[in-house]
Design a protein around this motif. Structure first.
Motif, PDB file in Angstrom:
ATOM      1  N   LYS A 120      -6.569   8.897  18.185  1.00 34.20           N
ATOM      2  CA  LYS A 120      -6.351   8.403  19.555  1.00 34.20           C
ATOM      3  C   LYS A 120      -4.972   7.781  19.678  1.00 34.20           C
ATOM      4  O   LYS A 120      -4.649   7.165  20.696  1.00 34.20           O
ATOM      5  CB  LYS A 120      -7.408   7.342  19.901  1.00 34.20           C
ATOM      6  N   GLY A 121      -4.179   7.861  18.605  1.00 31.02           N
ATOM      7  CA  GLY A 121      -2.795   7.430  18.700  1.00 31.02           C
ATOM      8  C   GLY A 121      -2.521   6.015  18.221  1.00 31.02           C
ATOM      9  O   GLY A 121      -1.397   5.529  18.317  1.00 31.02           O
ATOM     10  N   LEU A 122      -3.533   5.313  17.693  1.00 32.62           N
ATOM     11  CA  LEU A 122      -3.265   3.964  17.190  1.00 32.62           C
ATOM     12  C   LEU A 122      -3.225   3.982  15.661  1.00 32.62           C
ATOM     13  O   LEU A 122      -4.236   4.187  15.002  1.00 32.62           O
ATOM     14  CB  LEU A 122      -4.345   2.987  17.674  1.00 32.62           C
ATOM     15  N   ARG A 123      -2.012   3.814  15.123  1.00 34.26           N
ATOM     16  CA  ARG A 123      -1.877   3.797  13.667  1.00 34.26           C
ATOM     17  C   ARG A 123      -2.196   2.412  13.128  1.00 34.26           C
ATOM     18  O   ARG A 123      -1.849   1.408  13.733  1.00 34.26           O
ATOM     19  CB  ARG A 123      -0.466   4.218  13.247  1.00 34.26           C
ATOM     20  N   THR A 124      -2.904   2.355  12.011  1.00 35.58           N
ATOM     21  CA  THR A 124      -3.244   1.068  11.397  1.00 35.58           C
ATOM     22  C   THR A 124      -3.030   1.144   9.887  1.00 35.58           C
ATOM     23  O   THR A 124      -3.103   2.225   9.302  1.00 35.58           O
ATOM     24  CB  THR A 124      -4.731   0.720  11.623  1.00 35.58           C
ATOM     25  N   ASP A 125      -2.747   0.017   9.291  1.00 37.12           N
ATOM     26  CA  ASP A 125      -2.768  -0.097   7.831  1.00 37.12           C
ATOM     27  C   ASP A 125      -4.053  -0.826   7.466  1.00 37.12           C
ATOM     28  O   ASP A 125      -4.641  -1.505   8.297  1.00 37.12           O
ATOM     29  CB  ASP A 125      -1.573  -0.914   7.328  1.00 37.12           C
ATOM     30  N   SER A 126      -4.474  -0.682   6.215  1.00 40.44           N
ATOM     31  CA  SER A 126      -5.693  -1.401   5.848  1.00 40.44           C
ATOM     32  C   SER A 126      -5.556  -2.078   4.492  1.00 40.44           C
ATOM     33  O   SER A 126      -4.821  -1.609   3.613  1.00 40.44           O
ATOM     34  CB  SER A 126      -6.895  -0.449   5.825  1.00 40.44           C
ATOM     35  N   LEU A 127      -6.249  -3.187   4.362  1.00 40.65           N
ATOM     36  CA  LEU A 127      -6.361  -3.865   3.075  1.00 40.65           C
ATOM     37  C   LEU A 127      -7.824  -4.195   2.847  1.00 40.65           C
ATOM     38  O   LEU A 127      -8.490  -4.720   3.733  1.00 40.65           O
ATOM     39  CB  LEU A 127      -5.525  -5.149   3.049  1.00 40.65           C
ATOM     40  N   ARG A 128      -8.314  -3.815   1.701  1.00 44.16           N
ATOM     41  CA  ARG A 128      -9.694  -4.136   1.358  1.00 44.16           C
ATOM     42  C   ARG A 128      -9.702  -5.157   0.236  1.00 44.16           C
ATOM     43  O   ARG A 128      -9.232  -4.877  -0.872  1.00 44.16           O
ATOM     44  CB  ARG A 128     -10.468  -2.892   0.939  1.00 44.16           C
ATOM     45  N   LEU A 129     -10.215  -6.326   0.526  1.00 38.86           N
ATOM     46  CA  LEU A 129     -10.315  -7.377  -0.482  1.00 38.86           C
ATOM     47  C   LEU A 129     -11.330  -6.958  -1.525  1.00 38.86           C
ATOM     48  O   LEU A 129     -12.379  -6.408  -1.204  1.00 38.86           O
ATOM     49  CB  LEU A 129     -10.782  -8.684   0.161  1.00 38.86           C
ATOM     50  N   ARG A 130     -11.028  -7.264  -2.770  1.00 41.05           N
ATOM     51  CA  ARG A 130     -12.001  -6.994  -3.830  1.00 41.05           C
ATOM     52  C   ARG A 130     -12.387  -8.264  -4.565  1.00 41.05           C
ATOM     53  O   ARG A 130     -13.212  -8.225  -5.478  1.00 41.05           O
ATOM     54  CB  ARG A 130     -11.449  -5.951  -4.788  1.00 41.05           C
ATOM     55  N   ALA A 131     -11.795  -9.372  -4.158  1.00 38.81           N
ATOM     56  CA  ALA A 131     -12.128 -10.634  -4.834  1.00 38.81           C
ATOM     57  C   ALA A 131     -11.634 -11.841  -4.071  1.00 38.81           C
ATOM     58  O   ALA A 131     -10.719 -11.763  -3.256  1.00 38.81           O
ATOM     59  CB  ALA A 131     -11.536 -10.626  -6.237  1.00 38.81           C
ATOM     60  N   LEU A 132     -12.264 -12.963  -4.327  1.00 36.81           N
ATOM     61  CA  LEU A 132     -11.747 -14.283  -3.984  1.00 36.81           C
ATOM     62  C   LEU A 132     -11.577 -15.009  -5.312  1.00 36.81           C
ATOM     63  O   LEU A 132     -12.392 -14.806  -6.205  1.00 36.81           O
ATOM     64  CB  LEU A 132     -12.711 -15.046  -3.079  1.00 36.81           C
ATOM     65  N   PRO A 133     -10.573 -15.871  -5.499  1.00 33.67           N
ATOM     66  CA  PRO A 133      -9.588 -16.277  -4.510  1.00 33.67           C
ATOM     67  C   PRO A 133      -8.648 -15.135  -4.104  1.00 33.67           C
ATOM     68  O   PRO A 133      -8.554 -14.129  -4.809  1.00 33.67           O
ATOM     69  CB  PRO A 133      -8.802 -17.377  -5.247  1.00 33.67           C
ATOM     70  N   LEU A 134      -7.976 -15.329  -2.980  1.00 39.31           N
ATOM     71  CA  LEU A 134      -7.051 -14.327  -2.460  1.00 39.31           C
ATOM     72  C   LEU A 134      -5.868 -14.161  -3.402  1.00 39.31           C
ATOM     73  O   LEU A 134      -5.457 -15.106  -4.053  1.00 39.31           O
ATOM     74  CB  LEU A 134      -6.552 -14.761  -1.079  1.00 39.31           C
ATOM     75  N   THR A 135      -5.354 -12.950  -3.456  1.00 46.54           N
ATOM     76  CA  THR A 135      -4.222 -12.680  -4.346  1.00 46.54           C
ATOM     77  C   THR A 135      -2.957 -12.481  -3.505  1.00 46.54           C
ATOM     78  O   THR A 135      -3.049 -12.264  -2.295  1.00 46.54           O
ATOM     79  CB  THR A 135      -4.487 -11.411  -5.175  1.00 46.54           C
ATOM     80  N   PRO A 136      -1.792 -12.532  -4.146  1.00 44.69           N
ATOM     81  CA  PRO A 136      -0.512 -12.441  -3.412  1.00 44.69           C
ATOM     82  C   PRO A 136      -0.438 -11.236  -2.469  1.00 44.69           C
ATOM     83  O   PRO A 136       0.093 -11.346  -1.362  1.00 44.69           O
ATOM     84  CB  PRO A 136       0.517 -12.308  -4.536  1.00 44.69           C
ATOM     85  N   GLU A 137      -0.980 -10.087  -2.873  1.00 44.23           N
ATOM     86  CA  GLU A 137      -0.891  -8.889  -2.022  1.00 44.23           C
ATOM     87  C   GLU A 137      -1.446  -9.158  -0.630  1.00 44.23           C
ATOM     88  O   GLU A 137      -0.937  -8.647   0.367  1.00 44.23           O
ATOM     89  CB  GLU A 137      -1.686  -7.728  -2.634  1.00 44.23           C
ATOM     90  N   THR A 138      -2.493  -9.954  -0.584  1.00 43.13           N
ATOM     91  CA  THR A 138      -3.127 -10.209   0.706  1.00 43.13           C
ATOM     92  C   THR A 138      -2.197 -11.010   1.609  1.00 43.13           C
ATOM     93  O   THR A 138      -2.035 -10.691   2.790  1.00 43.13           O
ATOM     94  CB  THR A 138      -4.450 -10.973   0.492  1.00 43.13           C
ATOM     95  N   PHE A 139      -1.560 -12.022   1.040  1.00 39.75           N
ATOM     96  CA  PHE A 139      -0.626 -12.813   1.843  1.00 39.75           C
ATOM     97  C   PHE A 139       0.529 -11.926   2.316  1.00 39.75           C
ATOM     98  O   PHE A 139       0.979 -12.017   3.462  1.00 39.75           O
ATOM     99  CB  PHE A 139      -0.121 -14.009   1.038  1.00 39.75           C
ATOM    100  N   ALA A 140       0.972 -11.022   1.438  1.00 35.69           N
ATOM    101  CA  ALA A 140       2.066 -10.114   1.807  1.00 35.69           C
ATOM    102  C   ALA A 140       1.616  -9.208   2.955  1.00 35.69           C
ATOM    103  O   ALA A 140       2.354  -8.989   3.922  1.00 35.69           O
ATOM    104  CB  ALA A 140       2.483  -9.286   0.601  1.00 35.69           C
ATOM    105  N   PHE A 141       0.412  -8.694   2.854  1.00 38.63           N
ATOM    106  CA  PHE A 141      -0.106  -7.796   3.894  1.00 38.63           C
ATOM    107  C   PHE A 141      -0.126  -8.505   5.245  1.00 38.63           C
ATOM    108  O   PHE A 141       0.314  -7.971   6.260  1.00 38.63           O
ATOM    109  CB  PHE A 141      -1.517  -7.338   3.511  1.00 38.63           C
TER     110      PHE A 141
END
Ligand code: TPP
Ligand code: TPP
Ligand code: SF4
Ligand code: SF4
Ligand code: MG
Ligand code: MG
Lengths: 347, 616, 616, 347
Positions: C535-556
């Motif tokens: 439908k024309g809406l591009r998205t990126d996705s991040l799937r968490l696999r653990a807590l606590p949060l890791t640096p990648e999540t903050f970057a995302f």
């Protein structure tokens, strides 16, 4: 209506109600489940005793058995507690309002496994309630694992064998001072109704350990809690008659073969001995009976121990019969002088 | 005054310049040595001289023999938080004497058993060696009584040293021993003996003195647990189920005492409050819910470990909507932690207690008076919102001695919430709303009506209470619509609570900096603001008295550039809850100050935290 | 494909145009009627035709007689999330038949027992009446078997209707009944009977068809509980203590089965895994901690109510630093809730589980393969960090059937963490660090070393494990410095965990909009992104696999303007945790999408949520 | 060192250690607390049995009593669990490493009140451990409230009277199948040491219910758990001798008056009967004895029931003696073929 609608023709009881008035929702248990049979006996007993249905507090924990409080007396309030913790909830309710008949239904897992601790302390306190354990030796609702009342050596369909001894709820109850302890079988309706009526007439905790086969998970050949096993092995220690206080007593029984016990509300329970001189008012005999039954792997049913005069928890606390729950503010909030006095002490 | 003494720290040793009515007395003894009566007498005497005081007991988690400290703070300004610096140290415990002396502030006065030979330890404090052991032999003939009496001697010495009026001391003794002739006489002799010996043998050379003033007239001294107990008794609690745990046990035990006297039915003379010591906390809270369901006002008292054990049952109370009051006198966690130390460590886990989506009403008393008032409110809120309500106090509030005005009689009548009590009320309800549906939101506030078991002989009144999915009619249901609608109603009910819970207490004069605190932190915060003001930093303050947060709190945050949130825990639990609920735009304004060593919060910690924050 | 069918909803009734390998089959039966085997056979047949499938069982919390639904989704694109619209409905349950038909989407095909007379209910679906009752009488002679066999007949009818290869059906039958001759023969006869009857009496007039493709070669079908069980067995779990609770029971029961076969000691032949059914969850987790303390890899499996009951013990594990693995197969709460429905409802309360300052490591499997892998990781992390580690799955993952590649053998050797096992290791440790102090941070990562009871005959190796305050040397302490230092180390340890927990999975191509999800939400999210892209809406996705949060999540989060956080709970629990931890400046980027009706998440819900968010 | 340092002169035991090597930290309990006396008897028993101190796993819950595991055998690891939950922790440890001697110390509150449920199930499983209850009838650590073993009618200093019956831990243990059940008194050191040694020699749960006065809160006149009351009322049912397996047996005893019981590790316990023909291997007699003692309010001590052959939990599970805890990866991680096989089944 109860799991199976009782005969419409049933006459009115002493408060003018028919057995239907003691019914509840349609059961959602498996067809043939022992629990549904017990539900019918509870319904019948309440009806025959002429208990006002709205005065029944239906207590339970979690399990197929614990669901059944929705299947009778639906003019009364019900409380499904969390798993294994019915005793505490019932105790709190009894303290708040002693005028209800607390009728608790639990399972062997709910009572003997997760509930063992609360069960012990309920009995020790002798909280006034009827406590029925619908004992099938397994966890029905979670698909048939062994409970703590599974008999040593009994087998699951899957072939798994239970290598731990069963907890004997009746023996535990007597050890902990319970004043009305009976064992029965969902298949023995006549006996069961009489025992439930006796339990209602008793003041204090009345424990009924009722073998109630789980047709789905524990009714096979190698099970010791199946209908067949129970039918083949049941041995009643008495033939039980019940004379409610509101019917005059016929004294036509032979004191030699029959024992008459007067219960708290004035009703009488008539025990026609099937075991030569077994006297359920003798703790010593009761312990002996149960120990031997376990050793010989016998399935004895009947009124195992009774102590009608035992004081219940509420009288020990010196509580009145008028419910604390509904006292008006003037009677529970101390007057200004009282607070002033408390403050004065702290100056 | 405070700052003066703060300065003292640098100007050691302090000269003859005197410090009047603004210092603290620190008594070091051993647990179970009976020093509690001596310390109370000392504190009361000062209190009776009209000087604001507070008393804090720092005791170990054992019964006898381990070090204990008791701190009495006298404060002309009426500050009664803990203060770090000690003015007068009384060393009765050989085990800790050296460290006690080492850690005392310069300029302090140190009274000690002379055989301990502490003089040599430092030269910037004033030492007063006293031959306690010798004196007690002369003063007390009954050997059995000496262990206790020796502690009375230091009361006498302190009385001389600090100019405490011996008349007041004697009055305090009578009060302490409830007039028991023999005890009064023996202890008076010991105290007088200490006083006389000091007068004869010591020369005063420290600055600390007490002078009569008039700031305590009519006031009471009480600990928070007793205050909560009185609140419960006045609220008409009907069923109390508890399991002993420090620091909450004395709350239940006070209820037992007060109920005996004041909770007999004026009509029948029967007890109107049933109190049961349960077998554990799961049973205690289960009894509370059973009683609440049956219609009684019910409560339990506990601390952290008990809260964790109650978690499953509390979820049932939330979801099945059964009232009950749970007082958490917080101590240091996690786990067994430090049972005799204070902390605000259970805020976050209690707010979200139990699995699944749950949020609870928490009341946050900030004084003994509020322990009394908010305990009363808790019962009204529990029945109004048909849910477990938590009163979060802590060991500092609950077990220490606080000065307060006498508690006002509760003028607000008891609120028992939306209960249909009679056949008539039921009929009226049905004619108004077509039917009685236990879980239907007929008023738009998310709060449904309930009936009580055994009250109305009418099919329509009965319903089934369960922790499993249910319809508005309280029948079993697994239908997604039923589940979701009910959960949304519960959320709505919680929103309604925002408008009914106790409002925060504001002290504002348009400063840019706000200080946000709750519970026992308030005393230190107010003193800190006073100190900061004298250093030229003006602050406004808001003290939370409940969760969920109310509009005033959002307004306060909106009105200040920087808000310092005081938490007596490691993780800044209240700061986190605020962060979750304030508007995005205001998140950056929140700053967390944490104190979590198990000691009560003191003003300096707050001052340091805010000054540090203001620097950058 | 998906969208096509979404369109179908409007274009009713759909014409001859055919929908191939992209629709779902919805079978309505009664619980305990034995339809499970039929449904499995149907699903497997499609799977064997090389078509991606998933099977979801929607069952009641009872054992027999209540309505149950089974949904098989075939998806050419390989999407295996739940989808709302039903292509083919098979009505076997009179109780629900009418509602089932009413709620089905236009254009659907409806197979039903003819005596139910559903034809008249609507005219925008294709009806296929079948005389199941009659047929079973003819096809099955043994009366006792009929109740089950009748369900096989609809397999045959569906096979004819959808072009399922009967060869594959027969293979599936053999697999289902493990080759039991008689069962195979009876059921094949019933199925064939249904097929033949349909061929002779029905005319195909709906668009749904299945065509052989090649997307399932070599794949397995498994539920998440079995996958976790295999993970535990491969991880070398030594002690399993559990208490039955839906939906986790089958996890423990699978371990029992797999351990019997695969966990006998190659050297001695003895079992190397002890499995105990505890009396309740408090006991289960207590056994786990006892075993972890003694040095075994230990675990328990439970669901929400059990987590609440474990709360006190988990605090002990956190504070005394004892390893253990707790798998929470989440169901709908609060309280008993909906035991047979799915939810991610325990995230927040488990992250902060127990009183006092606590935070825990949570692993978040997003597929059956990860149920396997993260369960293995959990044991390594629990022993590395000496703390309870939670594996948070849910009923949808745990009890439903999922397609997956065969699980890879764990190449990473087991990590048992910082354990001093021998006299020599102890000597080495002491010579390096002067002494062995159980709770001292000698490596700067907050993780101390431990010894195991009964392993080293040396005074220096022994220490005392307790939930009360302790020094670095594990001796009892109430000293504020000791307490605070230890709590700070625990916080440091948790920070270290950020660098060791499983990393999130990213799918990014520089879009402005991010979708952040975890656990079983991923399938719906990926399908939704596909639909949104079309439908024309591009998205990126991040799937968490653990807590606590890791640096990648903050970057995302830093890299996207708006981040939609998917929670399968009412309160947006993961959204809240993110809000607590992301930088102030990014808080406003987080948007919460919640799904909490107890059904698995579907793509449309995600699409609608994101589209709504993008509108304003 | 133990609460009071034992005589330095004590000779080395069979593994060359002196009694000091079995000591622990200095007690922080009240001077005169019964628990400290028991600590010394435990220390003595470990020493005399020649147990390797580092092989002792010291388990406890929460309470003054539970603190005492820090006061002996400090070469062994200790674990203070949470209140009332020692049994589960001990069970887990025993499963992980059966080679330790698990020596548990609990209190009456820790065991009979909050711990009743876990106590019941520990006994039912017969987990191998020595379980000592230091029974003072009150909650010492929380300042003296009644516990569930407080005797009916006994009084607190404050005058509060206990109106609930005491839970008899020995009777419960026997009912639940425990194979070594004894009652003793901290004042009866000789008997206590012998009973602890017997418990160490037994395989399975060995329960010792030891009356241990709380001098601070429950040692007053009206208490039934005071030193004075216990001293005045104690009646030993046997004189107990213990012959460890590592000493040769002298058969010089009169079988009429003395009963010899061979325990699991080959040690013998010698019971010189003080009650005519009481036989602790007879469950029937044991029940009878305890019931009568309760009725007559007698304080009987000694070995009440013993069943040396009873299988323990680990053997029921078929576990080997080699600890699971320390098996290397090769022995616990299945090989590639195993995983491949599992996958194949799922294709
Ligand atoms: C805290 C908790 N743990 C586990 C469960 C799961 N559960 C539900 S019923 C049940 C056992 C029921 O067995 P029983 O009491 O014998 O009742 P029955 O079904 O056999 O009649 C269990 C373990 C639960 N509901 N709550
Ligand atoms: C969950 C929990 N509840 C309550 C407490 C408080 N507490 C500590 S010890 C104790 C009772 C101790 O009594 P007992 O087991 O008889 O030991 P004793 O002190 O008498 O030796 C209690 C209630 C606790 N630590 N944890
Ligand atoms: S599973 Fe067993 S106990 Fe449960 S309803 Fe069915 S037959 Fe009864
Ligand atoms: S309080 Fe009682 S039990 Fe505790 S240490 Fe003192 S005497 Fe012993
Ligand atoms: Mg059962
Ligand atoms: Mg005790």
């Amino acid at each position: 209506m109860a799991a199976e609608a009782p005969p419409k023709t049933a006459p009115a009881n002493r408060i003018g109600l028919g057995v239907k008035d003691y019914g509840g929702l349609k059961s959602t248990l498996c067809v043939g489940c022992g629990h549904d049979v017990i539900t019918r006996q509870i319904t019948q007993a309440l009806y025959e005793m002429g208990v006002a249905p709205y005065k029944v507090g239906k207590m339970s924990g979690i399990g197929c058995s614990s669901k059944t409080t929705a299947y009778f007396a639906d003019r009364g309030h019900g409380f499904n507690a969390v798993h294994g913790r019915m005793p505490a909830v019932a105790t709190g309710a009894a303290l708040a309002n002693p005028q209800l008949l607390y009728l608790g239904v639990s399972g062997d897992g709910d009572t003997a496994s997760i509930g063992a601790g609360q069960f012990v302390h309920l009995l020790r306190r002798n909280v006034p309630m009827v406590y029925i354990v619908e004992n099938n030796g397994v966890y029905g609702l979670t698909k048939g694992q062994f409970s703590a009342t599974a008999d040593l050596g009994s087998q699951l369909k899957t072939g798994v064998v239970n290598d731990l001894p069963a907890i004997d709820l009746c023996a535990m109850a007597i050890e902990l001072g319970c004043g009305y302890v009976a064992r029965s079988f969902s298949g023995d309706m006549k006996q069961l109704v009489a025992l439930i009526k006796g339990a209602i007439a008793h003041r204090g905790t009345a424990l009924l350990d009722v073998i109630s086969p789980c047709v789905t998970f524990n009714n096979h050949e190698s099970s010791t809690k199946s209908y067949k096993w129970a039918k083949d092995h049941e041995e009643a220690i008495q033939e039980i008659g019940f004379v409610p206080y509101f019917e005059e007593i016929h004294v036509d029984y032979d004191a030699g073969t029959t024992q008459d016990v007067k219960l708290h509300d004035g009703s009488h329970i008539r025990l026609k001995k099937l075991r030569a001189d077994y006297d359920p008012t003798q703790k010593k005999m009761a312990f002996e009976l149960l120990r031997e039954a376990t050793e010989k792997n016998e399935f004895l049913t009947g009124l195992i121990y009774v102590e009608p005069e035992k004081k219940d928890f509420l009288s020990l606390l010196g509580l009145a019969d008028e419910p604390i729950a509904t006292l008006p503010m003037e009677r529970v909030r101390p007057p200004r002088e009282a607070l002033a006095a408390m403050m004065e002490e702290l100056r | 005054m405070s700052t003066a003494v703060l300065e003292d720290k640098t100007a050691a040793p302090s000269g003859p310049r005197s410090v009047v009515n603004d210092f603290s007395i620190h008594v070091a003894t051993a647990n179970g040595s009976g020093s509690m009566s001596s310390n109370n007498i000392l504190m009361r005497s000062i209190f009776q001289m009209g000087i604001p005081v507070s008393g804090k007991n720092l005791f170990p988690s054992n019964i006898q023999g381990l070090p204990t400290w008791f701190t009495i703070r006298a404060s002309r300004e009426g500050f009664i938080a803990r203060r770090r610096d000690v003015g007068v140290l009384i060393c009765m415990n050989p085990e800790t004497a050296h460290e006690d002396v080492r850690t005392v502030h310069p300029g302090a006065a140190v009274v000690y058993e002379e055989s301990l030979n502490l003089k040599t330890l430092r030269d910037d404090v004033t030492f007063y060696p006293v031959p306690f052991q010798k004196l007690v032999l002369e003063l007390v003939h009954d050997g059995k009584l000496r262990r206790l009496a020796i502690n009375m001697i230091y009361v006498g010495v302190a009385a001389w040293l600090l100019d405490i009026d011996m008349e007041e001391v004697r009055r305090a003794v009578v009060k302490q021993f409830k007039g028991k002739e023999k005890a009064v006489e023996i202890n008076n002799r010991a105290i007088q003996g200490g006083y006389d010996w000091a007068a004869a043998n010591l020369t005063k050379s420290d600055p600390f003195r007490l002078e009569r003033m008039n700031a305590t007239a009519g006031k009471i001294i009480i600990d928070g647990n007793a205050a909560s107990a009185i609140g419960a008794v006045m609220a008409g609690v009907g069923v109390v189920a508890w399991y002993p745990i420090t620091p909450s046990s004395s709350l239940a035990e006070s209820i037992i005492e007060y109920a005996k006297k004041h909770r007999r039915d004026p009509v029948t003379g029967n007890p109107t409050c049933a109190i049961v010591q349960a077998e554990d906390e799961l049973a205690a809270v289960g009894m509370v819910l059973g009683a609440g369901w049956a219609g009684a006002r019910s409560m339990t008292t506990t601390s952290g470990p008990g809260i964790s054990l109650m978690s499953e049952f509390v979820g049932l109370g939330y979801y099945a909507e059964v009232p009950g009051v749970i007082v958490d006198v917080q101590r240091v966690g996690p786990s067994t932690g430090l049972p005799t130390r204070t902390m605000q460590g259970d805020i976050l886990s209690t707010y979200f207690l139990s699995h699944g989506d749950t949020k609870h009403i928490l009341l946050l008393p900030g004084s003994v008076q509020e322990c009394y008032e908010l305990t009363i409110d808790a019962f009204d809120l529990a029945e109004r919102f048909q849910t477990p309500v938590f009163v979060m106090t802590d060991l500092d509030l609950g077990m220490n001695n606080w000065m307060a005005d006498p508690f006002p009689y509760p003028e607000k009548p008891i609120d028992r919430g939306k209960v249909i009590r009679t056949e008539e009320e039921l009929k009226a309800h049905i004619s108004k709303f077509k039917e009685f549906a236990r879980y239907r939101d007929v008023d738009g506030d998310g709060i449904p009506y309930r009936t009580l078991p055994g009250q109305i002989d009418n099919m329509a009144a009965a319903f089934f209470t369960r922790g499993s999915g249910h319809t508005e009619r309280a029948t079993y249901s697994e239908r997604p619509e039923d589940y979701q609608a009910n959960m949304e109603r519960l959320a709505r009910k919680f929103e309604t609570a925002r408008r009914h819970v106790p409002r925060p207490v504001l002290d504002g004069s348009g400063a840019r900096v706000g200080v946000l605190a709750y519970g026992s932190s308030d005393f230190a915060v107010q003193e800190a603001r006073y100190l900061l003001a004298r250093k030229g930093l003006r602050t406004d303050s808001l003290r939370l008295r409940a969760l969920p947060l109310t509009p005033e709190t959002f307004a306060f945050i909106a009105a200040h550039d920087r808000i310092y949130v005081l938490d007596q825990n490691r993780d800044g639990q209240m700061h986190d809850i605020l962060r979750l609920e304030v508007p995005d735009a205001h998140v950056a304004r929140l700053r967390s100050i944490r104190h979590y060593d198990g000691f009560p919060l003191d003003a300096e910690t707050v001052v340091e935290g805010i000054e540090a924050g203001e620097k950058n």
